[in-house]
Design a protein around this motif. Sequence first.
Motif, short mmCIF file in Angstrom:
data_model
loop_
_atom_site.label_atom_id
_atom_site.label_comp_id
_atom_site.label_asym_id
_atom_site.label_seq_id
_atom_site.Cartn_x
_atom_site.Cartn_y
_atom_site.Cartn_z
N ASN A 114 0.96 -1.07 0.03
CA ASN A 114 0.17 0.04 -0.05
C ASN A 114 0.85 1.20 0.05
OD1 ASN A 114 -2.65 1.02 -0.33
ND2 ASN A 114 -2.71 1.58 2.05
N SER A 115 1.92 1.10 -0.45
CA SER A 115 2.98 2.41 -0.54
C SER A 115 2.70 3.10 -1.80
CB SER A 115 4.44 1.90 -0.38
OG SER A 115 4.66 0.99 -1.58
N ARG A 116 1.87 2.72 -2.52
CA ARG A 116 1.47 3.62 -3.86
C ARG A 116 2.69 3.71 -4.77
NH1 ARG A 116 -2.73 3.09 -0.62
NH2 ARG A 116 -4.40 4.72 -0.84
N CYS A 117 3.66 4.46 -4.52
CA CYS A 117 4.91 4.85 -5.68
C CYS A 117 5.96 4.74 -4.76
CB CYS A 117 4.34 5.84 -6.47
SG CYS A 117 4.47 7.46 -5.69
N LYS A 118 7.37 4.80 -5.46
CA LYS A 118 8.46 5.10 -4.99
C LYS A 118 9.43 5.98 -5.74
CE LYS A 118 8.27 2.07 -1.36
NZ LYS A 118 8.24 2.58 0.00
N LYS A 119 9.87 6.78 -5.08
CA LYS A 119 10.78 7.82 -5.85
C LYS A 119 12.18 7.28 -5.83
CE LYS A 119 11.92 12.89 -5.59
NZ LYS A 119 11.77 14.06 -4.61
N TYR A 120 13.09 7.77 -7.09
CA TYR A 120 14.25 7.44 -7.12
C TYR A 120 15.04 8.36 -8.00
CZ TYR A 120 13.38 4.43 -11.18
OH TYR A 120 12.99 3.86 -12.46
N PHE A 121 16.24 8.16 -7.93
CA PHE A 121 17.06 9.06 -8.90
C PHE A 121 17.95 8.36 -9.89
CE2 PHE A 121 16.37 11.65 -5.20
CZ PHE A 121 15.60 12.52 -5.70
N THR A 122 17.98 8.59 -11.26
CA THR A 122 18.97 7.98 -12.15
C THR A 122 19.77 9.00 -13.07
OG1 THR A 122 17.41 8.10 -13.97
CG2 THR A 122 17.15 6.19 -12.35
N HIS A 123 20.87 8.36 -13.41
CA HIS A 123 21.83 9.33 -14.57
C HIS A 123 21.68 8.57 -15.57
CE1 HIS A 123 23.57 12.23 -11.40
NE2 HIS A 123 23.64 11.06 -10.60
N ALA A 124 21.51 9.28 -16.80
CA ALA A 124 21.50 8.38 -18.04
C ALA A 124 22.06 9.40 -19.07
CB ALA A 124 19.96 7.78 -18.51
N PHE A 125 23.24 9.28 -19.34
CA PHE A 125 23.86 10.21 -20.65
C PHE A 125 24.89 9.61 -21.36
CE2 PHE A 125 26.28 10.56 -16.59
CZ PHE A 125 27.50 10.44 -16.82
N LYS A 126 25.32 10.09 -22.31
CA LYS A 126 26.33 9.47 -23.17
C LYS A 126 27.40 10.45 -23.52
CE LYS A 126 26.74 7.54 -28.07
NZ LYS A 126 26.19 7.58 -29.38
N ALA A 186 27.28 19.74 -16.89
CA ALA A 186 26.70 19.13 -15.63
C ALA A 186 25.40 19.11 -15.77
CB ALA A 186 26.88 20.21 -14.28
N ARG A 187 24.61 20.18 -16.40
CA ARG A 187 23.15 19.87 -16.85
C ARG A 187 22.85 18.67 -17.55
NH1 ARG A 187 23.62 25.58 -17.76
NH2 ARG A 187 22.34 26.79 -16.12
N MET A 188 23.74 18.29 -18.62
CA MET A 188 23.59 17.27 -19.54
C MET A 188 23.69 15.86 -18.73
SD MET A 188 22.67 18.80 -22.07
CE MET A 188 23.04 20.44 -22.86
N ARG A 189 24.56 15.96 -17.79
CA ARG A 189 24.75 14.65 -16.64
C ARG A 189 23.74 14.50 -15.50
NH1 ARG A 189 31.22 14.78 -16.35
NH2 ARG A 189 30.47 15.91 -14.35
N ARG A 190 22.91 15.63 -15.31
CA ARG A 190 22.00 15.75 -14.31
C ARG A 190 21.30 14.47 -14.17
NH1 ARG A 190 19.73 19.75 -17.58
NH2 ARG A 190 17.74 18.96 -18.52
N ARG A 191 20.94 14.27 -12.61
CA ARG A 191 20.31 13.10 -12.28
C ARG A 191 18.76 13.30 -12.84
NH1 ARG A 191 19.35 13.58 -5.51
NH2 ARG A 191 17.85 15.38 -5.66
N GLN A 192 18.34 12.50 -13.02
CA GLN A 192 16.68 12.30 -13.49
C GLN A 192 15.76 11.90 -12.43
OE1 GLN A 192 16.04 10.55 -17.38
NE2 GLN A 192 18.30 10.63 -17.20
N THR A 193 14.65 12.56 -11.94
CA THR A 193 13.65 12.13 -11.17
C THR A 193 12.71 11.13 -11.61
OG1 THR A 193 14.03 14.19 -9.85
CG2 THR A 193 12.32 12.99 -9.13
#
Length: 299
Positions: A62-74, A120-127
């Motif tokens: 019953n936790s509905r959703c989970k928030k996490y961060f990722t990095h994805a860049f080339k 830094a912007r291009m490598r920023r983490r994604q929510t």
Amino acid sequence: MAFLTFEELKKSSGVASNVAQLITNLEKMDSKSFIDEREWKPTVDANGNGTAIIRFLPGLDNSRCKKYFTHAFKNPISGRWYIENCPTSILDKNTDAKCPVCEANTKLWATNDPQKQDIARMRRRQTKFVSNIYVISDPKNKEAEGHVYLFKYGTKILEKIKNAALSVFDKDQACDVFDMWAGANFRLAITMVKKQRSYDQSYFEAKSPLSNNDAVMSDIFNSQYDINEFVDPKNYLSYNELLRKFNNVEQTDVSSNSVKEYIQAETVSVPVVENPQEKYQAILDKFKVEDSEDEDIPF
């Protein structure tokens, strides 16, 4: 998972279909795509538009959703990708968690050098947010209908979930969209706006039960996946492992080189243009990732 008995294994020995299945399995393992068969992604047409009707589910706990961060860049120079979960996702469970990409980005940002800040912007983490969903309608992928999947989404869809719960204009219509009885179906509409995905036309329908049959609802509930894995420290690489991967992707010390220095080394993949600013922007574009509206800035 069902296991074979020894007798069943012996009986299946030498069956030709086993070889074909082995090849299929090996090809899947050798694939360079990052496909999670539990995950549902909306199918879009050639113009990037798509529609579907889904129902958000409450989760097994019953936790509905989970928030996490990722990095994805080339890295446009090395051609290598860095795709990893960011340890800042689990700071509440591990206060010592550190991310080498975030550290490098912080140093670049502190220089106040616009070129380094662009990197830094291009490598920023994604929510990211992840929930269980039930697919009601998927016109371009009928096989997905009637099944439970994981659905990863960003801040734009989360805002629609929040707005449904707040229901500023009609308190009686305030809705916990994850409720299987008093929730609401989500009409997902994807359109392309300025080369970016837009979910602005998506909306929640009026409140209604997912089904009028409790047995069906029970089956759907029990088909959900445990989303706690996305914030489980054991599923995150150590700092040293992440640093090794990050260094392998970067090859050169990005923290001490500007984008303009990269441009000097770029001789093939960036078109030759007369305007230096256009050349600078061309290489910046190579750092970009899709769905930037779902990212935070800059780390």
